[in-house]
Structure formats: C-alpha cells, structure tokens
Motif scaffolding. Structure first.
Motif, short mmCIF file in Angstrom:
data_model
loop_
_atom_site.label_atom_id
_atom_site.label_comp_id
_atom_site.label_asym_id
_atom_site.label_seq_id
_atom_site.Cartn_x
_atom_site.Cartn_y
_atom_site.Cartn_z
N GLN A 10 -12.49 53.23 2.85
CA GLN A 10 -11.95 54.50 3.31
C GLN A 10 -11.68 55.44 2.14
N ASN A 11 -11.57 54.89 0.94
CA ASN A 11 -11.36 55.71 -0.25
C ASN A 11 -12.75 56.00 -0.85
N PRO A 12 -13.20 57.25 -0.85
CA PRO A 12 -14.55 57.58 -1.34
C PRO A 12 -14.77 57.18 -2.80
N ARG A 13 -13.76 57.27 -3.61
CA ARG A 13 -13.91 56.93 -5.03
C ARG A 13 -14.19 55.42 -5.19
N ILE A 14 -13.48 54.61 -4.45
CA ILE A 14 -13.68 53.16 -4.53
C ILE A 14 -15.06 52.81 -3.97
N GLU A 15 -15.47 53.47 -2.91
CA GLU A 15 -16.80 53.21 -2.34
C GLU A 15 -17.88 53.57 -3.35
N GLU A 16 -17.72 54.68 -4.05
CA GLU A 16 -18.70 55.07 -5.09
C GLU A 16 -18.74 54.04 -6.20
N ASP A 17 -17.55 53.56 -6.61
CA ASP A 17 -17.50 52.53 -7.66
C ASP A 17 -18.21 51.26 -7.21
N MET A 18 -18.00 50.88 -5.96
CA MET A 18 -18.64 49.67 -5.44
C MET A 18 -20.15 49.85 -5.38
N ASP A 19 -20.59 51.04 -4.96
CA ASP A 19 -22.02 51.31 -4.91
C ASP A 19 -22.62 51.27 -6.32
N LEU A 20 -21.88 51.84 -7.27
CA LEU A 20 -22.36 51.82 -8.65
C LEU A 20 -22.45 50.39 -9.17
N GLU A 21 -21.46 49.58 -8.86
CA GLU A 21 -21.49 48.17 -9.26
C GLU A 21 -22.70 47.46 -8.65
N ASP A 22 -23.00 47.76 -7.40
CA ASP A 22 -24.17 47.17 -6.74
C ASP A 22 -25.46 47.57 -7.46
N GLU A 23 -25.55 48.84 -7.84
CA GLU A 23 -26.74 49.31 -8.56
C GLU A 23 -26.88 48.62 -9.90
N VAL A 24 -25.76 48.49 -10.61
CA VAL A 24 -25.80 47.82 -11.91
C VAL A 24 -26.23 46.37 -11.75
N LEU A 25 -25.66 45.69 -10.77
CA LEU A 25 -26.04 44.29 -10.52
C LEU A 25 -27.52 44.18 -10.16
N ASN A 26 -28.01 45.11 -9.35
CA ASN A 26 -29.44 45.10 -9.00
C ASN A 26 -30.31 45.27 -10.23
N GLU A 27 -29.91 46.17 -11.12
CA GLU A 27 -30.68 46.38 -12.36
C GLU A 27 -30.67 45.12 -13.22
N PHE A 28 -29.52 44.44 -13.30
CA PHE A 28 -29.46 43.19 -14.06
C PHE A 28 -30.39 42.14 -13.44
N HIS A 29 -30.41 42.06 -12.13
CA HIS A 29 -31.29 41.10 -11.46
C HIS A 29 -32.76 41.43 -11.72
N LYS A 30 -33.09 42.72 -11.70
CA LYS A 30 -34.48 43.12 -11.98
C LYS A 30 -34.86 42.74 -13.40
N LYS A 31 -33.96 43.00 -14.34
CA LYS A 31 -34.24 42.66 -15.74
C LYS A 31 -34.38 41.15 -15.91
N ASP A 32 -33.52 40.38 -15.22
CA ASP A 32 -33.64 38.92 -15.28
C ASP A 32 -34.98 38.45 -14.75
N GLU A 33 -35.43 39.05 -13.66
CA GLU A 33 -36.73 38.69 -13.09
C GLU A 33 -37.86 39.05 -14.05
N LEU A 34 -37.77 40.23 -14.69
CA LEU A 34 -38.79 40.63 -15.66
C LEU A 34 -38.81 39.68 -16.86
N LEU A 35 -37.63 39.30 -17.34
CA LEU A 35 -37.56 38.37 -18.46
C LEU A 35 -38.14 37.01 -18.08
N ALA A 36 -37.83 36.55 -16.90
CA ALA A 36 -38.37 35.27 -16.45
C ALA A 36 -39.89 35.32 -16.35
N ALA A 37 -40.41 36.43 -15.83
CA ALA A 37 -41.87 36.59 -15.72
C ALA A 37 -42.50 36.65 -17.11
#
Length: 105
Positions: A10-37
C-alpha cells in the motif's frame, strides 16, 4: 507475514523498492547463468584442445613407428646386398635420403 506484505504494498515507495530489488536479483541471476554458460564453454574448449593434443601425439607416435620400420627395412635391404640406388628407386626416394636413413639421420 502476509498482512505485513499487503501493508507494504500500500506504500508506493516500499513497492518501488521491492520492484527494484526484484530487478537487481533478476540481473544477478542472469549474470550467474551467463557465467555458468561461459564456464561450460571454456571447459568444452579445454576438453577439445586436450583431445586434439592427444590425437596429435598419437599421430606423431604412429609416424615415428612407421619411420622406424622403414629405416629398419632399408638397413636390412642394404645389408642383404641391395644397392642404395635400388632401395631409392623402390621407395620412391632420392639416393641422398636413403643414405641419410642408413646413416641414422
């Protein structure tokens, strides 16, 4: 826990922070996959290089073996009284090459 998450959404700022955290985590996962490949590809290339090195070594050993057999045959023929010119003609080589083989070069 769920109630706290609903409240946080319900707090837009916290929702934005959570979305940003999700994006960062996704980028880390992509980099991990690229490194593994990349690691897998490097390992495959290393394996291919080692196989090629082994094939080259086997080819060298085969060539050395064939050369030793040819040299022994030339020596036997020469010891049996065959002229160097006759050995050279039969082998399709020059007389100088046959002399070099007989000399052990």
């Amino acid at each position: 826990m769920i109630r706290r998450l609903h409240k946080a959404l319900q707090n837009p700022r916290i929702e934005e922070d959570m979305d940003l955290e999700d994006e960062v985590l996704n980028e880390f996962h992509k980099k991990d996959e690229l490194l593994a490949a990349a690691r897998l590809q490097a390992e495959e290339e290393k394996q291919r290089a080692e196989e090629e090195k082994q094939r080259a070594e086997e080819e060298k050993q085969r060539a050395d073996h064939e050369r030793a057999i040819k040299n022994a045959l030339f020596r036997r023929l020469h010891s049996a009284g065959l002229a160097i010119s006759e050995i050279a003609d039969a082998a399709g080589m020059s007389e100088e090459d046959v002399v070099a083989v007989l000399a052990g070069n």
